[in-house]
Design an enzyme around this catalytic site. Structure first.
Site, mmCIF file in Angstrom:
data_model
loop_
_atom_site.group_PDB
_atom_site.id
_atom_site.type_symbol
_atom_site.label_atom_id
_atom_site.label_comp_id
_atom_site.label_asym_id
_atom_site.label_seq_id
_atom_site.Cartn_x
_atom_site.Cartn_y
_atom_site.Cartn_z
ATOM 1 N N HIS A 247 -10.708 0.722 -2.668
ATOM 2 C CA HIS A 247 -12.078 0.719 -2.153
ATOM 3 C C HIS A 247 -13.069 1.373 -3.114
ATOM 4 C CE1 HIS A 247 -10.504 -0.516 1.685
ATOM 5 N NE2 HIS A 247 -9.839 0.600 1.893
ATOM 6 N N ASP B 176 0.791 -1.250 0.000
ATOM 7 C CA ASP B 176 0.000 0.000 0.000
ATOM 8 C C ASP B 176 0.821 1.298 0.000
ATOM 9 O OD1 ASP B 176 -1.976 -1.910 0.225
ATOM 10 O OD2 ASP B 176 -2.790 -1.206 2.132
ATOM 11 N N HIS C 178 -10.657 6.885 1.652
ATOM 12 C CA HIS C 178 -9.288 6.787 1.124
ATOM 13 C C HIS C 178 -9.218 5.715 0.040
ATOM 14 C CE1 HIS C 178 -9.499 3.546 4.100
ATOM 15 N NE2 HIS C 178 -8.559 2.942 3.394
ATOM 16 N N ASP D 21 -4.525 -0.858 -1.859
ATOM 17 C CA ASP D 21 -5.806 -0.680 -1.185
ATOM 18 C C ASP D 21 -6.749 -0.062 -2.222
ATOM 19 O OD1 ASP D 21 -6.827 -1.192 1.465
ATOM 20 O OD2 ASP D 21 -6.924 0.967 1.847
ATOM 21 N N HIS E 35 -17.467 2.734 0.851
ATOM 22 C CA HIS E 35 -17.013 1.467 1.445
ATOM 23 C C HIS E 35 -17.390 1.430 2.929
ATOM 24 C CE1 HIS E 35 -13.988 -1.542 2.869
ATOM 25 N NE2 HIS E 35 -14.432 -2.135 1.777
ATOM 26 N N LYS F 298 -7.027 -5.029 -2.878
ATOM 27 C CA LYS F 298 -7.786 -5.520 -1.715
ATOM 28 C C LYS F 298 -8.688 -4.421 -1.182
ATOM 29 C CE LYS F 298 -3.958 -4.419 1.321
ATOM 30 N NZ LYS F 298 -4.665 -3.359 2.055
ATOM 31 N N CYS G 279 -1.941 -2.747 7.687
ATOM 32 C CA CYS G 279 -1.847 -3.685 6.553
ATOM 33 C C CYS G 279 -0.555 -4.496 6.560
ATOM 34 C CB CYS G 279 -2.058 -2.944 5.245
ATOM 35 S SG CYS G 279 -3.792 -2.411 5.101
HETATM 36 C C1 VGL Z 1 -4.632 0.646 5.710
HETATM 37 C C2 VGL Z 1 -6.239 1.532 7.075
HETATM 38 C C3 VGL Z 1 -7.192 1.394 6.092
HETATM 39 C C4 VGL Z 1 -3.200 0.249 5.532
HETATM 40 C C5 VGL Z 1 -5.571 0.503 4.708
HETATM 41 O O1 VGL Z 1 -2.735 0.176 4.368
HETATM 42 O O2 VGL Z 1 -2.517 0.017 6.558
HETATM 43 N N1 VGL Z 1 -4.980 1.143 6.890
HETATM 44 N N2 VGL Z 1 -6.849 0.876 4.905
HETATM 45 ZN ZN ZN Z 2 -8.266 0.914 3.340
#
Ligand code: VGL
Ligand code: ZN
Length: 201
Positions: A50, A10, A83, A48, A54, A108, A153
């Site tokens: 979404h 990410d 996000h 990431d 979401h 994801k 993550c």
């Molecule tokens: C993440 C919060 C929400 C991450 C992703 O990449 O750690 N944290 N979505």
């Molecule tokens: Zn996320």
């Protein structure tokens, strides 16, 4: 290293300074990761990804604020600012991240009703992303995890990776944390306990 993969978690604009869920120093991992990539036979990325509205977004829960926790069908879920909306600039990889060598991008968090921190399983801990199968079929047994965020993550990916039988290292110097209510210390402890190798160089 042969038979080993670098999995870059990410490293996206929304998790870097100026992004909607900015992680302090998130962009500092980019040159470190670019350097590390040279030394791995396999490089994989996660993204990431979404949809609008979401279920992990506070904005989808009237009266709730980002960083509060709600109970979902699959357990506790932290609520986040909107996000990494599919196709948005915030969901794009940091422009400085070298992606030439990447063999696979695992997306994801695209199912509206379930979040996915881990690169291996969604937050119900049972819906697989396919990553374990991909790694096994390619003969990859050793993985090194880097990226954002250390305590979400990256950590959940590392815990699932050891549970799936992979030799798992997290390079902390190539990660940055959100650190929500002590989450960094808690997740470092859980990773250590589970047998994840934590390294700083
Ligand atoms: C993440 C919060 C929400 C991450 C992703 O990449 O750690 N944290 N979505
Ligand atoms: Zn996320």
């Amino acid at each position: 290293m042969a038979g080993s993969a670098l999995i870059i978690i990410d490293v996206q604009n929304d998790f870097c300074p100026g992004g909607s869920l900015a992680v302090a120093g998130g962009d500092e991992v980019v040159p470190v990761i670019n350097g590390l990539s040279q030394h791995f036979e396999h490089v994989l990325l996660t993204q990431d990804w979404h949809p609008h509205h979401h279920s992990s977004f506070a904005s989808s829960h009237p009266g709730r604020q980002p960083f509060e926790t709600v109970r979902m069908a699959y357990g506790e879920q932290t609520l986040w600012p909107d996000h990494c909306i599919q196709g948005s600039g915030g969901a794009a990889f940091h422009p400085g991240l070298n992606r030439t060598k990447a063999e696979l991008i695992i997306r994801k968090g695209f199912r509206p009703a379930i979040d996915s921190y881990s690169a291996f399983f969604e937050n119900d801990h049972s819906t697989p992303t396919g990553l374990a199968g991909y790694l096994r079929e390619r003969g990859i047994r050793d993985i090194t995890l880097v990226g954002l965020a250390t305590d979400f993550c990256v950590a959940y990916s590392a815990l699932d990776a050891v549970a799936q039988g992979f030799a798992t290292m997290v390079r902390l110097d190539a990660c940055r944390a959100i650190d929500l209510g002590g989450s960094l210390d808690a997740m470092l402890g859980r990773m250590r306990q589970a047998g994840v190798t934590l390294a700083s160089n």
